[in-house]
Motif scaffolding. Sequence first.
Motif, PDB file in Angstrom:
ATOM      1  N   ALA A  21       1.005  -0.916  -0.144  1.00  0.00           N
ATOM      2  CA  ALA A  21      -0.084   0.090   0.048  1.00  0.00           C
ATOM      3  C   ALA A  21       1.047   1.228  -0.238  1.00  0.00           C
ATOM      4  CB  ALA A  21      -0.783  -0.308   1.183  1.00  0.00           C
ATOM      5  N   LEU A  25       0.383   4.072  -2.281  1.00  0.00           N
ATOM      6  CA  LEU A  25      -0.131   5.400  -2.143  1.00  0.00           C
ATOM      7  C   LEU A  25       0.666   6.310  -1.406  1.00  0.00           C
ATOM      8  CD1 LEU A  25      -3.706   3.832  -0.467  1.00  0.00           C
ATOM      9  CD2 LEU A  25      -3.076   4.688  -2.593  1.00  0.00           C
ATOM     10  N   CYS A  31      -2.476   4.355   4.012  1.00  0.00           N
ATOM     11  CA  CYS A  31      -2.227   2.437   3.621  1.00  0.00           C
ATOM     12  C   CYS A  31      -3.235   2.109   4.331  1.00  0.00           C
ATOM     13  CB  CYS A  31      -0.974   2.808   3.954  1.00  0.00           C
ATOM     14  SG  CYS A  31       0.375   3.382   2.301  1.00  0.00           S
ATOM     15  N   ALA A  34      -6.550   2.088   2.807  1.00  0.00           N
ATOM     16  CA  ALA A  34      -6.621   1.320   1.923  1.00  0.00           C
ATOM     17  C   ALA A  34      -7.073  -0.943   2.988  1.00  0.00           C
ATOM     18  CB  ALA A  34      -5.501   0.914   0.854  1.00  0.00           C
ATOM     19  N   CYS A  67      -6.293   0.221  -3.469  1.00  0.00           N
ATOM     20  CA  CYS A  67      -4.865   1.499  -3.607  1.00  0.00           C
ATOM     21  C   CYS A  67      -5.524   2.013  -4.997  1.00  0.00           C
ATOM     22  CB  CYS A  67      -4.234   1.119  -4.045  1.00  0.00           C
ATOM     23  SG  CYS A  67      -3.494   0.546  -1.534  1.00  0.00           S
TER      24      CYS A  67
END
Length: 160
Positions: A21, A25, A31, A34, A67
Amino acid sequence: MDKKQFTTQVLEAEKSLYHIAKSILGNDDDCADAIQNAVLHAFEKLHTLRNEKYFKTWLTRILINECNYMIRSRKDQVSYEDYYDTRTMAQEEDYSEVFEVVMGLEDNYRVPFVLFYVEGFSVKEICQILKLSQGTVKTRLYRSRKLLKEKLMGVYGYAE
């Protein structure tokens, strides 16, 4: 798979999920969101998992989709305060040059690189996760290594 097995496997994959993540991101708060959403979706769709030995690959694919959804939904919606805070934090924290160079790669190269070299997924598993052919994954890994080499030579001043 029961709830206890699900929880155990999610906890085992937690660090890996964070790295993936983060590579997509960049922001710790995004993160966490997600990962939380991916775990929730995975739990809701647990009955669709065909083979338990592919749980981590399956969960990783869900995370990448989450994501990508977050990126699409938040595109061009960064407030000035968020931009300023992120920029200030990046200047205060001591990130290594290598991390900065890896994070500077395009998504097409960064995600396979992190999956392969940081998380230890095989090329075959990356093909399943990213829904790409084996040749494409190998090419992206090669190009990401080449780009990193070029950029790091610039940072450290090494000549071939």
